[in-house]
Enzyme design. Structure first.
Site, PDB file in Angstrom:
ATOM      1  N   ASP A  68       0.715  -1.227  -0.244  1.00 27.12           N
ATOM      2  CA  ASP A  68       0.376  -0.056   0.222  1.00 27.12           C
ATOM      3  C   ASP A  68       0.410   1.513   0.074  1.00 27.12           C
ATOM      4  O   ASP A  68       1.893   1.071  -0.063  1.00 27.12           O
ATOM      5  CB  ASP A  68      -1.276   0.005   1.561  1.00 27.12           C
ATOM      6  CG  ASP A  68      -0.290  -0.492   2.056  1.00 27.12           C
ATOM      7  OD1 ASP A  68       0.979  -0.681   2.175  1.00 27.12           O
ATOM      8  OD2 ASP A  68      -1.138  -0.604   3.608  1.00 27.12           O
ATOM      9  N   ASN A 138      -7.948  -2.667  13.833  1.00 27.16           N
ATOM     10  CA  ASN A 138      -9.310  -2.728  13.652  1.00 27.16           C
ATOM     11  C   ASN A 138      -9.395  -4.260  13.197  1.00 27.16           C
ATOM     12  O   ASN A 138     -10.028  -4.613  12.283  1.00 27.16           O
ATOM     13  CB  ASN A 138      -9.668  -1.776  13.221  1.00 27.16           C
ATOM     14  CG  ASN A 138      -9.283  -1.239  12.331  1.00 27.16           C
ATOM     15  OD1 ASN A 138      -8.173  -1.879  11.010  1.00 27.16           O
ATOM     16  ND2 ASN A 138      -9.546  -0.340  10.962  1.00 27.16           N
ATOM     17  N   HIS A 140      -6.956  -4.837   9.979  1.00 29.82           N
ATOM     18  CA  HIS A 140      -7.019  -4.382   8.709  1.00 29.82           C
ATOM     19  C   HIS A 140      -5.614  -5.200   8.289  1.00 29.82           C
ATOM     20  O   HIS A 140      -4.753  -5.459   8.824  1.00 29.82           O
ATOM     21  CB  HIS A 140      -7.412  -2.819   7.701  1.00 29.82           C
ATOM     22  CG  HIS A 140      -6.065  -2.378   8.240  1.00 29.82           C
ATOM     23  ND1 HIS A 140      -6.184  -1.006   8.809  1.00 29.82           N
ATOM     24  CD2 HIS A 140      -4.801  -2.438   8.589  1.00 29.82           C
ATOM     25  CE1 HIS A 140      -5.406  -0.086   9.794  1.00 29.82           C
ATOM     26  NE2 HIS A 140      -4.353  -0.892   9.371  1.00 29.82           N
ATOM     27  N   GLU A 145      -9.973  -2.078   5.114  1.00 30.10           N
ATOM     28  CA  GLU A 145     -10.790  -1.356   7.033  1.00 30.10           C
ATOM     29  C   GLU A 145     -11.722  -1.812   6.710  1.00 30.10           C
ATOM     30  O   GLU A 145     -11.951  -3.203   5.859  1.00 30.10           O
ATOM     31  CB  GLU A 145     -10.640  -0.060   6.587  1.00 30.10           C
ATOM     32  CG  GLU A 145      -9.335   0.945   6.108  1.00 30.10           C
ATOM     33  CD  GLU A 145      -9.381   1.057   7.912  1.00 30.10           C
ATOM     34  OE1 GLU A 145      -9.018   0.097   8.110  1.00 30.10           O
ATOM     35  OE2 GLU A 145      -8.226   2.267   8.128  1.00 30.10           O
TER      36      GLU A 145
HETATM   37  C1  GLP Z   1      -1.033   0.297   8.670  1.00 35.11           C
HETATM   38  C2  GLP Z   1       0.074  -0.448   7.538  1.00 35.11           C
HETATM   39  C3  GLP Z   1      -0.513  -1.724   7.723  1.00 35.11           C
HETATM   40  C4  GLP Z   1       0.717  -2.262   8.750  1.00 35.11           C
HETATM   41  C5  GLP Z   1      -0.732  -2.136  10.002  1.00 35.11           C
HETATM   42  C6  GLP Z   1      -0.168  -1.328  11.486  1.00 35.11           C
HETATM   43  O1  GLP Z   1      -1.317   0.937   8.355  1.00 35.11           O
HETATM   44  N1  GLP Z   1      -0.949   0.320   5.880  1.00 35.11           N
HETATM   45  O2  GLP Z   1       0.208  -2.571   6.366  1.00 35.11           O
HETATM   46  O3  GLP Z   1       0.180  -3.512   9.109  1.00 35.11           O
HETATM   47  O4  GLP Z   1      -1.081  -0.572   9.242  1.00 35.11           O
HETATM   48  O5  GLP Z   1       1.538  -0.688  11.735  1.00 35.11           O
HETATM   49  P1  GLP Z   1       2.547  -0.861  11.950  1.00 35.11           P
HETATM   50  O6  GLP Z   1       3.056  -1.930  12.761  1.00 35.11           O
HETATM   51  O7  GLP Z   1       2.768   0.250  12.094  1.00 35.11           O
HETATM   52  O8  GLP Z   1       1.492  -0.884  14.028  1.00 35.11           O
END
Ligand code: GLP
Length: 242
Positions: A68, A138, A140, A145
Protein backbone atom coordinates in the site's frame (compact mmCIF):
# COMPACT_ATOMS: atom_id res chain seq x y z
CA UNK A 1 -4.46 -23.34 7.39
CA UNK A 2 -3.06 -21.01 10.04
CA UNK A 3 -0.07 -21.91 12.16
CA UNK A 4 0.54 -19.57 15.11
CA UNK A 5 4.10 -19.37 16.40
CA UNK A 6 4.83 -17.48 19.61
CA UNK A 7 8.45 -16.31 19.52
CA UNK A 8 8.00 -14.35 22.74
CA UNK A 9 9.39 -11.06 21.47
CA UNK A 10 9.65 -8.95 18.34
CA UNK A 11 13.35 -9.55 17.85
CA UNK A 12 13.04 -13.35 17.73
CA UNK A 13 9.95 -13.23 15.54
CA UNK A 14 11.54 -10.80 13.09
CA UNK A 15 14.62 -13.02 12.81
CA UNK A 16 12.43 -16.07 12.24
CA UNK A 17 10.49 -14.23 9.49
CA UNK A 18 13.72 -13.08 7.86
CA UNK A 19 14.95 -16.69 7.76
CA UNK A 20 11.73 -17.72 5.99
CA UNK A 21 12.34 -15.02 3.37
CA UNK A 22 15.95 -16.16 2.89
CA UNK A 23 14.76 -19.76 2.42
CA UNK A 24 12.31 -18.56 -0.21
CA UNK A 25 15.05 -16.64 -2.04
CA UNK A 26 17.44 -19.59 -1.92
CA UNK A 27 14.77 -21.87 -3.39
CA UNK A 28 13.70 -19.40 -6.06
CA UNK A 29 16.08 -16.59 -7.00
CA UNK A 30 13.41 -14.78 -9.04
CA UNK A 31 10.82 -14.81 -6.25
CA UNK A 32 8.05 -12.25 -6.11
CA UNK A 33 7.89 -10.89 -2.56
CA UNK A 34 4.94 -8.98 -1.13
CA UNK A 35 6.31 -6.45 1.35
CA UNK A 36 4.79 -4.43 4.15
CA UNK A 37 5.66 -1.27 6.07
CA UNK A 38 4.83 0.07 9.53
CA UNK A 39 6.54 -0.12 12.90
CA UNK A 40 6.12 -3.89 13.04
CA UNK A 41 8.44 -4.41 10.07
CA UNK A 42 11.43 -2.31 11.15
CA UNK A 43 13.17 -5.17 12.99
CA UNK A 44 12.31 -7.60 10.18
CA UNK A 45 14.15 -5.48 7.59
CA UNK A 46 17.17 -5.20 9.91
CA UNK A 47 17.37 -8.99 10.24
CA UNK A 48 16.66 -9.53 6.57
CA UNK A 49 19.34 -7.08 5.41
CA UNK A 50 21.84 -8.79 7.71
CA UNK A 51 20.97 -12.29 6.52
CA UNK A 52 21.03 -11.27 2.85
CA UNK A 53 24.53 -9.93 3.43
CA UNK A 54 25.97 -12.89 5.36
CA UNK A 55 24.40 -15.43 3.00
CA UNK A 56 25.55 -13.47 -0.09
CA UNK A 57 22.04 -13.58 -1.57
CA UNK A 58 21.86 -12.06 -5.04
CA UNK A 59 18.63 -10.04 -5.29
CA UNK A 60 18.98 -8.99 -8.91
CA UNK A 61 16.08 -11.16 -10.11
CA UNK A 62 13.81 -10.62 -7.10
CA UNK A 63 10.63 -8.58 -7.59
CA UNK A 64 8.96 -6.79 -4.70
CA UNK A 65 5.42 -5.44 -4.49
CA UNK A 66 4.43 -3.25 -1.58
CA UNK A 67 0.98 -3.63 -0.11
CA UNK A 68 0.00 0.00 0.00
CA UNK A 69 0.81 3.70 -0.20
CA UNK A 70 -0.84 6.89 0.99
CA UNK A 71 -2.61 9.12 -1.53
CA UNK A 72 -1.37 12.68 -1.86
CA UNK A 73 1.78 12.37 0.14
CA UNK A 74 4.95 13.59 -1.48
CA UNK A 75 6.96 10.46 -2.39
CA UNK A 76 9.99 12.11 -0.75
CA UNK A 77 8.07 12.69 2.49
CA UNK A 78 9.77 10.76 5.26
CA UNK A 79 6.49 8.96 6.07
CA UNK A 80 5.66 7.88 2.53
CA UNK A 81 5.92 4.12 2.26
CA UNK A 82 8.22 4.59 -0.74
CA UNK A 83 10.71 6.48 1.45
CA UNK A 84 10.30 3.83 4.16
CA UNK A 85 11.29 1.12 1.68
CA UNK A 86 14.33 3.06 0.48
CA UNK A 87 15.48 3.67 4.04
CA UNK A 88 14.83 0.21 5.44
CA UNK A 89 15.52 -2.10 2.52
CA UNK A 90 16.60 -0.74 -0.85
CA UNK A 91 19.55 1.42 0.20
CA UNK A 92 21.08 -1.48 2.16
CA UNK A 93 20.96 -3.98 -0.68
CA UNK A 94 23.22 -3.18 -3.60
CA UNK A 95 22.25 -6.25 -5.63
CA UNK A 96 18.57 -5.32 -5.59
CA UNK A 97 17.47 -3.88 -8.90
CA UNK A 98 15.31 -0.80 -8.26
CA UNK A 99 13.42 -1.49 -11.47
CA UNK A 100 12.01 -4.54 -9.67
CA UNK A 101 10.60 -2.44 -6.81
CA UNK A 102 6.88 -1.81 -7.19
CA UNK A 103 4.63 0.33 -4.99
CA UNK A 104 1.34 2.06 -5.82
CA UNK A 105 1.76 5.68 -6.91
CA UNK A 106 -0.46 7.74 -4.61
CA UNK A 107 0.32 10.86 -6.64
CA UNK A 108 -0.81 9.53 -10.01
CA UNK A 109 -2.92 12.01 -12.02
CA UNK A 110 -5.43 9.27 -12.70
CA UNK A 111 -5.79 7.07 -9.63
CA UNK A 112 -8.28 4.74 -11.31
CA UNK A 113 -5.75 3.92 -14.03
CA UNK A 114 -3.07 3.52 -11.36
CA UNK A 115 -4.96 0.88 -9.35
CA UNK A 116 -5.69 -1.09 -12.53
CA UNK A 117 -2.04 -0.82 -13.59
CA UNK A 118 -0.84 -2.13 -10.22
CA UNK A 119 -3.20 -5.08 -10.18
CA UNK A 120 -2.22 -6.03 -13.76
CA UNK A 121 1.46 -5.82 -12.90
CA UNK A 122 1.09 -8.23 -9.98
CA UNK A 123 -0.83 -10.60 -12.23
CA UNK A 124 1.82 -10.23 -14.95
CA UNK A 125 4.47 -11.53 -12.54
CA UNK A 126 2.27 -14.48 -11.51
CA UNK A 127 1.12 -13.01 -8.17
CA UNK A 128 3.08 -13.10 -4.91
CA UNK A 129 5.21 -16.08 -3.83
CA UNK A 130 5.68 -14.94 -0.22
CA UNK A 131 3.58 -12.16 1.29
CA UNK A 132 4.58 -10.41 4.51
CA UNK A 133 1.69 -8.81 6.42
CA UNK A 134 1.21 -6.68 9.49
CA UNK A 135 -2.21 -6.14 11.02
CA UNK A 136 -4.07 -3.01 11.99
CA UNK A 137 -5.59 -2.60 15.44
CA UNK A 138 -9.01 -2.93 13.75
CA UNK A 139 -7.95 -6.08 11.88
CA UNK A 140 -7.03 -4.42 8.59
CA UNK A 141 -4.48 -6.00 6.28
CA UNK A 142 -2.68 -3.71 3.85
CA UNK A 143 -5.12 -0.81 4.08
CA UNK A 144 -8.19 -3.01 3.62
CA UNK A 145 -10.40 -1.56 6.31
CA UNK A 146 -13.30 -3.41 8.03
CA UNK A 147 -16.15 -3.96 5.56
CA UNK A 148 -13.89 -4.33 2.51
CA UNK A 149 -15.13 -7.08 0.20
CA UNK A 150 -13.06 -10.24 0.36
CA UNK A 151 -13.23 -10.20 -3.46
CA UNK A 152 -11.55 -6.77 -3.70
CA UNK A 153 -8.61 -6.10 -6.02
CA UNK A 154 -6.19 -3.17 -5.74
CA UNK A 155 -8.32 -0.15 -4.88
CA UNK A 156 -8.59 3.29 -3.29
CA UNK A 157 -9.58 3.46 0.37
CA UNK A 158 -10.81 6.09 2.77
CA UNK A 159 -8.95 5.39 5.98
CA UNK A 160 -10.92 4.88 9.17
CA UNK A 161 -10.57 7.49 11.89
CA UNK A 162 -8.99 4.83 14.14
CA UNK A 163 -6.35 4.03 11.50
CA UNK A 164 -5.53 7.71 11.01
CA UNK A 165 -5.23 8.00 14.78
CA UNK A 166 -3.02 4.89 15.03
CA UNK A 167 -0.75 6.13 12.23
CA UNK A 168 -0.54 9.65 13.61
CA UNK A 169 2.26 8.43 15.87
CA UNK A 170 4.52 8.55 12.80
CA UNK A 171 3.54 12.15 11.95
CA UNK A 172 3.76 15.39 13.94
CA UNK A 173 -0.03 15.67 14.17
CA UNK A 174 -3.03 13.53 13.17
CA UNK A 175 -4.09 16.31 10.72
CA UNK A 176 -0.96 15.53 8.72
CA UNK A 177 -1.84 11.85 8.23
CA UNK A 178 -3.26 11.31 4.74
CA UNK A 179 -6.88 10.14 4.85
CA UNK A 180 -6.78 8.03 1.70
CA UNK A 181 -4.55 5.29 0.38
CA UNK A 182 -4.15 2.76 -2.40
CA UNK A 183 -4.01 -0.83 -1.23
CA UNK A 184 -3.61 -4.25 -2.75
CA UNK A 185 -7.03 -5.88 -2.46
CA UNK A 186 -7.92 -8.81 -0.26
CA UNK A 187 -8.33 -11.19 -3.19
CA UNK A 188 -4.92 -10.06 -4.51
CA UNK A 189 -3.30 -10.80 -1.14
CA UNK A 190 -5.01 -14.18 -0.92
CA UNK A 191 -3.46 -15.27 -4.22
CA UNK A 192 -0.04 -15.31 -2.50
CA UNK A 193 1.34 -18.84 -2.24
CA UNK A 194 2.49 -18.30 1.33
CA UNK A 195 1.66 -15.58 3.87
CA UNK A 196 3.53 -14.60 7.03
CA UNK A 197 1.72 -12.17 9.34
CA UNK A 198 3.51 -10.47 12.23
CA UNK A 199 1.66 -9.05 15.22
CA UNK A 200 3.40 -7.54 18.21
CA UNK A 201 2.31 -5.69 21.32
CA UNK A 202 -0.82 -5.32 23.33
CA UNK A 203 -2.44 -3.01 20.76
CA UNK A 204 -2.77 -6.00 18.39
CA UNK A 205 -4.30 -8.34 20.99
CA UNK A 206 -7.93 -7.65 20.06
CA UNK A 207 -7.43 -8.10 16.29
CA UNK A 208 -5.38 -11.24 16.83
CA UNK A 209 -7.94 -12.82 19.15
CA UNK A 210 -10.74 -12.11 16.66
CA UNK A 211 -8.65 -13.52 13.83
CA UNK A 212 -7.92 -16.70 15.74
CA UNK A 213 -11.50 -17.28 16.92
CA UNK A 214 -12.12 -18.64 13.41
CA UNK A 215 -15.19 -16.56 12.41
CA UNK A 216 -14.68 -15.29 8.91
CA UNK A 217 -16.38 -11.92 8.46
CA UNK A 218 -15.71 -8.79 6.43
CA UNK A 219 -15.86 -6.71 9.63
CA UNK A 220 -12.44 -8.21 10.42
CA UNK A 221 -10.50 -8.24 7.11
CA UNK A 222 -7.67 -10.45 8.45
CA UNK A 223 -10.17 -13.20 9.33
CA UNK A 224 -10.19 -14.31 5.67
CA UNK A 225 -6.69 -15.70 6.26
CA UNK A 226 -8.44 -18.66 7.90
CA UNK A 227 -9.36 -19.74 4.36
CA UNK A 228 -5.81 -19.63 3.00
CA UNK A 229 -3.84 -22.88 2.80
CA UNK A 230 -0.46 -21.61 4.02
CA UNK A 231 -0.35 -18.88 6.68
CA UNK A 232 2.08 -18.44 9.55
CA UNK A 233 1.31 -15.90 12.26
CA UNK A 234 4.33 -14.83 14.29
CA UNK A 235 3.53 -13.19 17.60
CA UNK A 236 5.05 -11.97 20.84
CA UNK A 237 3.69 -12.58 24.34
CA UNK A 238 1.92 -9.19 24.52
CA UNK A 239 -0.09 -9.76 21.33
CA UNK A 240 -1.21 -13.11 22.72
CA UNK A 241 -2.00 -11.53 26.07
CA UNK A 242 0.32 -13.74 28.12
C1 GLP B 1 -0.69 0.37 8.64
C2 GLP B 1 -0.32 -0.31 7.29
C3 GLP B 1 -0.42 -1.79 7.39
C4 GLP B 1 0.25 -2.20 8.69
C5 GLP B 1 -0.58 -1.77 9.85
C6 GLP B 1 0.12 -1.88 11.18
O1 GLP B 1 -1.69 1.28 8.56
N1 GLP B 1 -1.03 0.12 6.16
O2 GLP B 1 0.13 -2.40 6.25
O3 GLP B 1 0.38 -3.60 8.73
O4 GLP B 1 -1.14 -0.50 9.65
O5 GLP B 1 1.08 -0.89 11.34
P1 GLP B 1 2.17 -0.93 12.51
O6 GLP B 1 3.09 -2.05 12.19
O7 GLP B 1 2.86 0.41 12.43
O8 GLP B 1 1.42 -1.15 13.77
Amino acid sequence: MIKVINLENQENASYYAAIQIIKQLKTQSNSVLGLATGGTMIELYKSLNHLIHVNCIDLSDVKTFNLDEYININSNHEQSYKTYMYNNFIKQNKTFNEENFFIPNGNADDLQTEIERYEKLIKHYGYIDLQILGIGENGHIGFNEPGTAFTSKTHIVNLEASTIEANSRYFNTSEEVPNQAITMGISTILKAKKIILLAFGESKKYALRKLLDGNIEESLPASILNKHSNVEILVDNQALGI
